[in-house]
Design a protein around this motif. Structure first.
Motif, PDB file in Angstrom:
ATOM      1  N   GLY A 215       0.289  -0.938   0.223  1.00 42.82           N
ATOM      2  CA  GLY A 215       0.015   0.210   0.204  1.00 42.82           C
ATOM      3  C   GLY A 215       0.560   1.278  -0.008  1.00 42.82           C
ATOM      4  O   GLY A 215       2.025   1.379   0.096  1.00 42.82           O
ATOM      5  N   GLY A 216       0.175   2.169  -0.518  1.00 39.43           N
ATOM      6  CA  GLY A 216       0.726   3.389  -0.548  1.00 39.43           C
ATOM      7  C   GLY A 216       0.379   4.537   0.100  1.00 39.43           C
ATOM      8  O   GLY A 216       1.428   5.991   0.071  1.00 39.43           O
ATOM      9  N   THR A 217      -0.431   4.544   1.389  1.00 43.57           N
ATOM     10  CA  THR A 217      -1.437   5.663   2.083  1.00 43.57           C
ATOM     11  C   THR A 217      -0.660   5.695   3.298  1.00 43.57           C
ATOM     12  O   THR A 217       0.211   5.297   4.025  1.00 43.57           O
ATOM     13  CB  THR A 217      -2.269   5.525   2.312  1.00 43.57           C
ATOM     14  OG1 THR A 217      -2.772   4.621   2.854  1.00 43.57           O
ATOM     15  CG2 THR A 217      -2.829   5.695   0.687  1.00 43.57           C
ATOM     16  N   PHE A 218       0.063   7.068   3.577  1.00 45.13           N
ATOM     17  CA  PHE A 218       0.763   7.105   5.535  1.00 45.13           C
ATOM     18  C   PHE A 218      -0.347   6.208   6.041  1.00 45.13           C
ATOM     19  O   PHE A 218       0.421   6.141   6.860  1.00 45.13           O
ATOM     20  CB  PHE A 218       0.356   9.308   5.893  1.00 45.13           C
ATOM     21  CG  PHE A 218       0.689   9.222   6.534  1.00 45.13           C
ATOM     22  CD1 PHE A 218       2.389   9.224   6.732  1.00 45.13           C
ATOM     23  CD2 PHE A 218       0.100   9.861   7.386  1.00 45.13           C
ATOM     24  CE1 PHE A 218       3.278   9.732   7.586  1.00 45.13           C
ATOM     25  CE2 PHE A 218       0.808   9.968   8.613  1.00 45.13           C
ATOM     26  CZ  PHE A 218       2.386   9.837   8.512  1.00 45.13           C
ATOM     27  N   THR A 253      -3.145  -5.550   1.588  1.00 46.62           N
ATOM     28  CA  THR A 253      -2.779  -5.121  -0.177  1.00 46.62           C
ATOM     29  C   THR A 253      -4.661  -4.157   0.686  1.00 46.62           C
ATOM     30  O   THR A 253      -5.552  -4.654   0.347  1.00 46.62           O
ATOM     31  CB  THR A 253      -3.012  -5.711  -0.895  1.00 46.62           C
ATOM     32  OG1 THR A 253      -2.140  -6.751  -0.734  1.00 46.62           O
ATOM     33  CG2 THR A 253      -3.167  -5.365  -1.763  1.00 46.62           C
ATOM     34  N   TYR A 254      -3.855  -2.346   0.058  1.00 44.68           N
ATOM     35  CA  TYR A 254      -4.276  -2.119  -0.405  1.00 44.68           C
ATOM     36  C   TYR A 254      -4.432  -1.426  -1.649  1.00 44.68           C
ATOM     37  O   TYR A 254      -3.162  -0.788  -2.030  1.00 44.68           O
ATOM     38  CB  TYR A 254      -4.041  -0.185   0.861  1.00 44.68           C
ATOM     39  CG  TYR A 254      -5.209   0.198   0.842  1.00 44.68           C
ATOM     40  CD1 TYR A 254      -6.456   0.519   1.262  1.00 44.68           C
ATOM     41  CD2 TYR A 254      -5.221   1.815  -0.060  1.00 44.68           C
ATOM     42  CE1 TYR A 254      -7.505   1.491   1.980  1.00 44.68           C
ATOM     43  CE2 TYR A 254      -5.904   2.575   0.411  1.00 44.68           C
ATOM     44  CZ  TYR A 254      -7.359   2.646   0.539  1.00 44.68           C
ATOM     45  OH  TYR A 254      -7.454   3.431  -0.319  1.00 44.68           O
ATOM     46  N   LEU A 255      -5.191  -1.283  -2.308  1.00 47.31           N
ATOM     47  CA  LEU A 255      -5.603  -0.593  -4.003  1.00 47.31           C
ATOM     48  C   LEU A 255      -6.980   0.215  -4.077  1.00 47.31           C
ATOM     49  O   LEU A 255      -7.965   0.050  -3.669  1.00 47.31           O
ATOM     50  CB  LEU A 255      -5.008  -1.571  -4.688  1.00 47.31           C
ATOM     51  CG  LEU A 255      -3.662  -2.023  -4.710  1.00 47.31           C
ATOM     52  CD1 LEU A 255      -3.592  -3.167  -5.772  1.00 47.31           C
ATOM     53  CD2 LEU A 255      -2.813  -1.939  -5.007  1.00 47.31           C
ATOM     54  N   THR A 256      -6.642   0.627  -4.983  1.00 48.41           N
ATOM     55  CA  THR A 256      -7.727   2.085  -5.152  1.00 48.41           C
ATOM     56  C   THR A 256      -9.296   1.008  -5.967  1.00 48.41           C
ATOM     57  O   THR A 256      -8.365   0.545  -6.823  1.00 48.41           O
ATOM     58  CB  THR A 256      -7.402   3.919  -5.675  1.00 48.41           C
ATOM     59  OG1 THR A 256      -6.890   2.965  -7.241  1.00 48.41           O
ATOM     60  CG2 THR A 256      -6.767   3.988  -4.951  1.00 48.41           C
ATOM     61  N   PRO A 257     -10.157   0.826  -6.365  1.00 47.94           N
ATOM     62  CA  PRO A 257     -11.389   0.612  -7.213  1.00 47.94           C
ATOM     63  C   PRO A 257     -10.038  -0.175  -8.488  1.00 47.94           C
ATOM     64  O   PRO A 257     -10.197  -0.678  -9.455  1.00 47.94           O
ATOM     65  CB  PRO A 257     -12.149   0.846  -7.139  1.00 47.94           C
ATOM     66  CG  PRO A 257     -11.962   1.142  -5.520  1.00 47.94           C
ATOM     67  CD  PRO A 257     -11.135   1.866  -5.405  1.00 47.94           C
ATOM     68  N   PRO A 258      -9.767   1.328  -8.959  1.00 48.73           N
ATOM     69  CA  PRO A 258      -9.325   1.622 -10.752  1.00 48.73           C
ATOM     70  C   PRO A 258      -8.465   0.207 -10.157  1.00 48.73           C
ATOM     71  O   PRO A 258      -7.565  -0.124 -11.878  1.00 48.73           O
ATOM     72  CB  PRO A 258      -9.249   2.662 -10.777  1.00 48.73           C
ATOM     73  CG  PRO A 258      -9.716   3.343 -10.627  1.00 48.73           C
ATOM     74  CD  PRO A 258     -10.052   2.810  -8.826  1.00 48.73           C
ATOM     75  N   ARG A 259      -7.503   0.551  -9.331  1.00 47.46           N
ATOM     76  CA  ARG A 259      -6.428  -0.588  -9.549  1.00 47.46           C
ATOM     77  C   ARG A 259      -6.421  -1.546  -9.095  1.00 47.46           C
ATOM     78  O   ARG A 259      -5.546  -2.536 -10.255  1.00 47.46           O
ATOM     79  CB  ARG A 259      -4.873   0.244  -9.258  1.00 47.46           C
ATOM     80  CG  ARG A 259      -5.043   1.640  -8.911  1.00 47.46           C
ATOM     81  CD  ARG A 259      -3.642   1.656  -8.400  1.00 47.46           C
ATOM     82  NE  ARG A 259      -2.433   1.262  -8.919  1.00 47.46           N
ATOM     83  CZ  ARG A 259      -0.758   1.115  -8.817  1.00 47.46           C
ATOM     84  NH1 ARG A 259      -0.713   1.972  -8.276  1.00 47.46           N
ATOM     85  NH2 ARG A 259      -0.493   0.815  -9.940  1.00 47.46           N
ATOM     86  N   LEU A 260      -7.359  -2.608  -8.867  1.00 51.95           N
ATOM     87  CA  LEU A 260      -7.971  -3.624  -8.380  1.00 51.95           C
ATOM     88  C   LEU A 260      -8.557  -4.072  -9.336  1.00 51.95           C
ATOM     89  O   LEU A 260      -8.279  -4.562  -9.511  1.00 51.95           O
ATOM     90  CB  LEU A 260      -9.026  -3.735  -7.356  1.00 51.95           C
ATOM     91  CG  LEU A 260      -8.775  -3.113  -6.150  1.00 51.95           C
ATOM     92  CD1 LEU A 260     -10.117  -3.178  -5.403  1.00 51.95           C
ATOM     93  CD2 LEU A 260      -7.461  -4.744  -6.131  1.00 51.95           C
ATOM     94  N   ARG A 261      -8.876  -3.459 -10.815  1.00 52.67           N
ATOM     95  CA  ARG A 261      -9.596  -4.420 -11.762  1.00 52.67           C
ATOM     96  C   ARG A 261      -8.691  -3.498 -12.989  1.00 52.67           C
ATOM     97  O   ARG A 261      -8.706  -4.497 -13.894  1.00 52.67           O
ATOM     98  CB  ARG A 261     -10.843  -2.214 -12.683  1.00 52.67           C
ATOM     99  CG  ARG A 261     -12.408  -2.628 -11.775  1.00 52.67           C
ATOM    100  CD  ARG A 261     -13.098  -1.292 -11.910  1.00 52.67           C
ATOM    101  NE  ARG A 261     -13.058  -0.163 -12.269  1.00 52.67           N
ATOM    102  CZ  ARG A 261     -13.696   0.323 -11.211  1.00 52.67           C
ATOM    103  NH1 ARG A 261     -14.455   0.045 -10.658  1.00 52.67           N
ATOM    104  NH2 ARG A 261     -12.991   1.411 -11.127  1.00 52.67           N
ATOM    105  N   SER A 262      -7.329  -2.693 -12.810  1.00 54.40           N
ATOM    106  CA  SER A 262      -6.623  -3.529 -14.092  1.00 54.40           C
ATOM    107  C   SER A 262      -5.673  -4.514 -13.451  1.00 54.40           C
ATOM    108  O   SER A 262      -5.204  -5.078 -14.456  1.00 54.40           O
ATOM    109  CB  SER A 262      -5.103  -1.694 -13.755  1.00 54.40           C
ATOM    110  OG  SER A 262      -4.628  -1.923 -12.355  1.00 54.40           O
TER     111      SER A 262
END
Length: 492
Positions: A215-218, A253-262
């Motif tokens: 994940g990339g967020t603080f 794992t933390y990803l935004t919905p667009p990244r999950l779809r990719s």
């Protein structure tokens, strides 16, 4: 938790802290705990030597990673506050925002300075734009320097002794979210509200020592590292991200919905617990993630003003049959109410203290219409004009004034549904009588280029629908008009 993280890094200096994946699929350590602690100490000493004191403001234009985390630790130790600078906001908006919170110093990596200076044409093609950073205050480079960059942060101040850590509460972070260039708006978090938010994340995610977290967020990095879990920043390309998931086998794992779809589109596989937010995540998406190997798939409802507020696991979301979108159960300490218009109101220990320049207010007006169902939030639609595109909030009021060039009578930015909760951003421009469309497009080129990541997906020339006795622009009707025109193949 930032204090706990600083102690954890020093107690286990040889423990891997930041992980990377090579092209061959092996895992490598890019920074140990000791590396992060040393970097934070150097940043602290350098900022103190440059005059940063409790209550001061440090502008931060750094990509997520060890250096950005070290800077946040340094700012926290000094009792200052970090103002997050977003290269995608566009130079006009950024200038207006920082006029409200002038920084004592701006910390920027080479990439941000390239966007602001010598590589501006290249950055423009990537829809990134900054004013020349020197306009914002004294600038220092964090990380490798390239030709044309400002001096290094610690240039000439090496060996400066560390000040004693600042204790007590106070402003910790400024995050700009909305408003216009004439009236910017910024969320102000205190040290205590950030600590409460990170504690909630730690309780929800329960990171265990030793196994990676992706994940990339603080709010992902700090609780994970404080728990002894190494972190990995998500790769940018879907293929590399899929390989990263395969070789790291992260516990969470933390990803935004667009990244999950990719990742799913590339046939990627998941494991452990997967978390997503920043944009709507329907039951169908969470179900696909579990089918791709995840033990659990969670949707998180959060705001810049309060992170996180509620969460729901795929099984509960898929079982929900009522009207609306089940955002999940309120997390510990979060309280909710609804206003007269049905707007969701939230408060809790992790709630922002105030908006910059305004009085403190414990309740957050979310702009979402919702109902409360036994301690759960069910969303019924947004009340605000905000457009959500690729997990990024776009506030039309920030950018519409710049579209009113000579020859434009009216201009609106609206969202058009693009499937699975995402939206396309469309500018509907009404030409004035006798305006030449070609000349109008040429006149709009400059303002559109300065909009950064808020640049619309399509520009349509048409009459903007009006409504009411005062004949105000009708956003809902304009969005329907844009959807119909796009379906007919209009726009660019």
């Amino acid at each position: 938790m930032l204090d706990a993280l600083a102690h954890t890094l020093r107690r286990h200096p040889d423990r891997p802290a930041v992980l990377g994946a090579t092209r061959t699929g092996s895992v490598r350590t890019t920074a140990t705990s000791g590396d992060l602690a040393d970097l934070a100490d150097r940043c602290t000493a350098a900022l103190h030597a440059r005059g940063v004191r409790p209550g001061g403001t440090v502008g931060v234009a750094l990509r997520p990673g060890p250096r950005a985390l070290a800077v946040m630790l340094a700012v926290h130790r000094l009792g200052a506050r970090a103002a997050v600078l977003d290269p995608g906001a566009g130079p006009d908006v950024l200038r207006a925002r920082l006029a409200l919170a002038p920084p004592d110093i701006v910390l920027a990596d080479a990439a941000a300075q390239a966007v602001a200076g010598w590589a501006r044409p290249l950055a423009g093609r990537a829809r990134l734009a900054l004013p020349h950073l020197a306009e914002l205050g004294p600038v220092a480079t964090v990380g490798p320097r390239l030709p044309g960059c400002a001096p290094a942060l610690d240039a000439g101040v090496r060996g400066t002794p560390l000040p004693r850590p600042v204790d007590g509460d106070g402003d910790a972070a400024i995050v700009f979210t909305s408003g216009t260039t004439s009236r910017p708006r910024a969320v102000v978090h205190t040290r205590s509200s950030l600590a409460a938010g990170m504690a909630t994340v730690a309780e929800l995610v329960r990171p265990g020592a030793g196994r990676p977290v992706l994940g990339g967020t603080f709010f992902v990095l700090v609780p994970s590292l404080a728990s002894g879990a190494p972190v990995a920043l998500p790769a940018r390309s879907p293929g590399a991200l899929s390989r990263q998931l395969r070789c790291l086998s992260p516990q969470s794992t933390y990803l935004t919905p667009p990244r999950l779809r990719s990742v799913l589109a590339r046939g990627g596989r998941f494991g452990g617990r997967v978390w997503t937010g920043s944009a709507p995540a329907g039951a169908e998406l969470l179900t696909r993630v579990k089918r791709a190997g995840a033990d659990e798939a969670w949707g998180v409802y959060a705001l810049t003003e309060l992170f996180p507020a509620a969460a729901v696991e795929q099984a509960d979301k898929a079982a929900f049959t009522g009207d609306g979108d089940l955002a999940g159960a309120l997390l510990p300490g979060v309280r909710a109410a609804t206003g007269a218009s049905g707007e969701l109101l939230l408060t809790g220990p992790a709630a922002r203290d105030r908006y910059l320049g305004e009085a403190p207010d414990p309740w957050i007006a979310t702009g979402d219409r919702a109902r409360l169902d036994g301690g759960r939030i069910v969303l019924e639609g947004r009340l605000k004009d905000m457009v959500l595109r690729r997990a990024e909030n776009v506030y039309p009021g920030l950018y519409e004034p710049s579209l009113h060039v000579a020859g434009v009578e009216l201009a609106l930015l609206v969202g058009v549904p693009a499937g699975d909760g995402d939206e396309r951003l469309v500018a509907v421009v009404q030409p004035g009588p006798g305006a030449d469309p070609a000349a109008l497009r040429a006149a709009l080129a400059g303002p559109l280029a300065r909009m950064g990541t808020a640049r619309p997906d399509a520009v349509l020339f048409d009459d903007v629908p009006l409504a009411g006795r005062s004949l105000k622009p009708d956003r809902a009707a304009t969005a329907r008009l844009a959807a119909r025109r796009l379906a007919e193949g209009a726009g660019r």
